[in-house]
Design a protein around this motif. Structure first.
Motif, PDB file in Angstrom:
ATOM      1  N   TYR A  34       0.811  -1.216   0.000  1.00 24.99           N
ATOM      2  CA  TYR A  34       0.000   0.000   0.000  1.00 24.99           C
ATOM      3  C   TYR A  34       0.841   1.260   0.000  1.00 24.99           C
ATOM      4  O   TYR A  34       1.831   1.381   0.725  1.00 24.99           O
ATOM      5  CB  TYR A  34      -0.888   0.017   1.248  1.00 24.99           C
ATOM      6  CG  TYR A  34      -1.561   1.344   1.500  1.00 24.99           C
ATOM      7  CD1 TYR A  34      -2.603   1.783   0.687  1.00 24.99           C
ATOM      8  CD2 TYR A  34      -1.162   2.159   2.551  1.00 24.99           C
ATOM      9  CE1 TYR A  34      -3.225   3.003   0.917  1.00 24.99           C
ATOM     10  CE2 TYR A  34      -1.777   3.382   2.796  1.00 24.99           C
ATOM     11  CZ  TYR A  34      -2.812   3.796   1.973  1.00 24.99           C
ATOM     12  OH  TYR A  34      -3.429   5.006   2.198  1.00 24.99           O
ATOM     13  N   THR A  35       0.428   2.208  -0.816  1.00 21.93           N
ATOM     14  CA  THR A  35       0.829   3.604  -0.731  1.00 21.93           C
ATOM     15  C   THR A  35      -0.205   4.405  -1.502  1.00 21.93           C
ATOM     16  O   THR A  35      -0.740   3.932  -2.498  1.00 21.93           O
ATOM     17  CB  THR A  35       2.243   3.892  -1.289  1.00 21.93           C
ATOM     18  OG1 THR A  35       2.511   5.295  -1.151  1.00 21.93           O
ATOM     19  CG2 THR A  35       2.400   3.494  -2.734  1.00 21.93           C
ATOM     20  N   GLN A  36      -0.492   5.596  -1.031  1.00 24.62           N
ATOM     21  CA  GLN A  36      -1.384   6.495  -1.756  1.00 24.62           C
ATOM     22  C   GLN A  36      -0.701   7.116  -2.973  1.00 24.62           C
ATOM     23  O   GLN A  36      -1.361   7.611  -3.874  1.00 24.62           O
ATOM     24  CB  GLN A  36      -1.852   7.629  -0.839  1.00 24.62           C
ATOM     25  CG  GLN A  36      -2.680   7.167   0.334  1.00 24.62           C
ATOM     26  CD  GLN A  36      -3.035   8.340   1.209  1.00 24.62           C
ATOM     27  OE1 GLN A  36      -3.863   9.161   0.825  1.00 24.62           O
ATOM     28  NE2 GLN A  36      -2.410   8.434   2.374  1.00 24.62           N
ATOM     29  N   ASN A  37       0.619   7.071  -2.986  1.00 25.62           N
ATOM     30  CA  ASN A  37       1.431   7.710  -4.010  1.00 25.62           C
ATOM     31  C   ASN A  37       1.529   6.799  -5.240  1.00 25.62           C
ATOM     32  O   ASN A  37       2.296   5.839  -5.260  1.00 25.62           O
ATOM     33  CB  ASN A  37       2.813   8.003  -3.426  1.00 25.62           C
ATOM     34  CG  ASN A  37       3.718   8.739  -4.375  1.00 25.62           C
ATOM     35  OD1 ASN A  37       3.642   8.585  -5.587  1.00 25.62           O
ATOM     36  ND2 ASN A  37       4.620   9.524  -3.796  1.00 25.62           N
ATOM     37  N   SER A  38       0.766   7.100  -6.274  1.00 24.95           N
ATOM     38  CA  SER A  38       0.732   6.239  -7.460  1.00 24.95           C
ATOM     39  C   SER A  38       2.076   6.228  -8.197  1.00 24.95           C
ATOM     40  O   SER A  38       2.435   5.215  -8.803  1.00 24.95           O
ATOM     41  CB  SER A  38      -0.401   6.649  -8.398  1.00 24.95           C
ATOM     42  OG  SER A  38      -0.257   7.983  -8.799  1.00 24.95           O
ATOM     43  N   GLN A  39       2.834   7.318  -8.143  1.00 25.77           N
ATOM     44  CA  GLN A  39       4.160   7.331  -8.783  1.00 25.77           C
ATOM     45  C   GLN A  39       5.107   6.388  -8.055  1.00 25.77           C
ATOM     46  O   GLN A  39       5.852   5.641  -8.685  1.00 25.77           O
ATOM     47  CB  GLN A  39       4.724   8.743  -8.821  1.00 25.77           C
ATOM     48  CG  GLN A  39       3.972   9.643  -9.778  1.00 25.77           C
ATOM     49  CD  GLN A  39       4.473  11.082  -9.728  1.00 25.77           C
ATOM     50  OE1 GLN A  39       4.946  11.554  -8.706  1.00 25.77           O
ATOM     51  NE2 GLN A  39       4.357  11.762 -10.852  1.00 25.77           N
ATOM     52  N   ASN A  96       3.555  -1.469   4.113  1.00 29.88           N
ATOM     53  CA  ASN A  96       3.193  -0.055   3.980  1.00 29.88           C
ATOM     54  C   ASN A  96       4.363   0.728   3.406  1.00 29.88           C
ATOM     55  O   ASN A  96       5.413   0.828   4.018  1.00 29.88           O
ATOM     56  CB  ASN A  96       2.790   0.529   5.332  1.00 29.88           C
ATOM     57  CG  ASN A  96       2.319   1.956   5.194  1.00 29.88           C
ATOM     58  OD1 ASN A  96       1.668   2.310   4.219  1.00 29.88           O
ATOM     59  ND2 ASN A  96       2.650   2.787   6.170  1.00 29.88           N
ATOM     60  N   LEU A  97       4.150   1.290   2.222  1.00 32.76           N
ATOM     61  CA  LEU A  97       5.148   2.163   1.604  1.00 32.76           C
ATOM     62  C   LEU A  97       4.715   3.618   1.672  1.00 32.76           C
ATOM     63  O   LEU A  97       5.371   4.491   1.107  1.00 32.76           O
ATOM     64  CB  LEU A  97       5.374   1.760   0.136  1.00 32.76           C
ATOM     65  CG  LEU A  97       5.945   0.369  -0.113  1.00 32.76           C
ATOM     66  CD1 LEU A  97       6.070   0.110  -1.616  1.00 32.76           C
ATOM     67  CD2 LEU A  97       7.287   0.184   0.580  1.00 32.76           C
ATOM     68  N   ASP A  98       3.611   3.880   2.346  1.00 31.13           N
ATOM     69  CA  ASP A  98       3.062   5.224   2.411  1.00 31.13           C
ATOM     70  C   ASP A  98       3.756   6.061   3.479  1.00 31.13           C
ATOM     71  O   ASP A  98       4.375   5.529   4.409  1.00 31.13           O
ATOM     72  CB  ASP A  98       1.557   5.158   2.701  1.00 31.13           C
ATOM     73  CG  ASP A  98       0.845   6.417   2.251  1.00 31.13           C
ATOM     74  OD1 ASP A  98       0.944   6.760   1.060  1.00 31.13           O
ATOM     75  OD2 ASP A  98       0.200   7.064   3.098  1.00 31.13           O
ATOM     76  N   ALA A  99       3.621   7.366   3.376  1.00 29.71           N
ATOM     77  CA  ALA A  99       4.190   8.279   4.370  1.00 29.71           C
ATOM     78  C   ALA A  99       3.382   8.281   5.662  1.00 29.71           C
ATOM     79  O   ALA A  99       3.893   8.687   6.711  1.00 29.71           O
ATOM     80  CB  ALA A  99       4.263   9.693   3.800  1.00 29.71           C
ATOM     81  N   ASP A 100       2.138   7.822   5.601  1.00 25.73           N
ATOM     82  CA  ASP A 100       1.257   7.775   6.774  1.00 25.73           C
ATOM     83  C   ASP A 100       0.881   6.334   7.091  1.00 25.73           C
ATOM     84  O   ASP A 100       1.062   5.442   6.258  1.00 25.73           O
ATOM     85  CB  ASP A 100      -0.029   8.570   6.501  1.00 25.73           C
ATOM     86  CG  ASP A 100       0.247  10.051   6.262  1.00 25.73           C
ATOM     87  OD1 ASP A 100       1.038  10.638   7.015  1.00 25.73           O
ATOM     88  OD2 ASP A 100      -0.321  10.594   5.297  1.00 25.73           O
ATOM     89  N   ILE A 101       0.308   6.136   8.272  1.00 25.24           N
ATOM     90  CA  ILE A 101      -0.171   4.790   8.562  1.00 25.24           C
ATOM     91  C   ILE A 101      -1.437   4.542   7.733  1.00 25.24           C
ATOM     92  O   ILE A 101      -2.201   5.466   7.472  1.00 25.24           O
ATOM     93  CB  ILE A 101      -0.421   4.546  10.076  1.00 25.24           C
ATOM     94  CG1 ILE A 101      -1.581   5.352  10.611  1.00 25.24           C
ATOM     95  CG2 ILE A 101       0.825   4.787  10.892  1.00 25.24           C
ATOM     96  CD1 ILE A 101      -2.019   4.937  12.006  1.00 25.24           C
ATOM     97  N   PRO A 102      -1.628   3.322   7.303  1.00 33.09           N
ATOM     98  CA  PRO A 102      -2.820   3.021   6.508  1.00 33.09           C
ATOM     99  C   PRO A 102      -4.084   3.241   7.347  1.00 33.09           C
ATOM    100  O   PRO A 102      -4.110   2.910   8.540  1.00 33.09           O
ATOM    101  CB  PRO A 102      -2.667   1.535   6.165  1.00 33.09           C
ATOM    102  CG  PRO A 102      -1.228   1.237   6.382  1.00 33.09           C
ATOM    103  CD  PRO A 102      -0.763   2.171   7.456  1.00 33.09           C
TER     104      PRO A 102
END
Length: 151
Positions: A34-39, A96-102
């Motif tokens: 998971y990450t919100q960042n599509s790039q 989790n690859l996102d900057a925030d917690i899922p």
């Protein structure tokens, strides 16, 4: 609550995440990345195809019709374990690859975080650590700075 493992000091965050995915795929563990960042997800997708010439790790986007039968699912929307309907024999873990917690962190028994030494990433990881702790998750830290990436 979830167990959250932070692997900090990774020489290359995305490459180390590929190694983690490969390890769990080989063990038969279904994963959601998971990450919100599509790039960032696009970069990770390309790297997962090429990080090792002989490695093949089946993975698709959560919206793909094959997602329920695919061992590794990518999503830029809030992740859920039931994205793996075809792999119900093992608990689904989240990378989790996102900057925030899922936003759905508590739905996974285990969450894996890979952190490099870049100041911005370390600062974001510290914020995630505090947020996970405040939410009551069980936290573990692992120093992977001496782990050489596979060539």
């Amino acid at each position: 609550m979830s167990r959250v493992d932070f692997a900090f000091g990774a020489p290359d965050r995305l490459r180390m995440a590929c190694e983690v995915v490969r390890k769990h795929y080989a063990a038969g563990r279904p994963l959601v990345v998971y990450t919100q960042n599509s790039q960032l997800m696009g970069r990770f997708d390309r790297l997962l195809w090429s990080f090792e010439p002989d490695a093949f790790i089946p993975h698709v986007d959560a919206a793909d019709p094959l997602a329920p039968q695919t061992p590794v699912i990518f999503t830029t929307t809030p992740p859920m374990p039931d994205m793996h309907a075809g792999h119900a024999q093992a608990p689904v873990w989240l990378i989790n690859l996102d900057a925030d917690i899922p936003p759905t962190a508590g739905h996974f028994p285990r969450i894996l975080e890979v952190i490099d030494n870049k100041p911005a990433e370390v600062a974001a990881a510290r914020q995630r650590w505090r947020a996970y702790k405040q939410d009551g998750h069980e936290l573990f830290a692992h120093d992977v700075s001496n782990t050489a990436p596979a060539s």
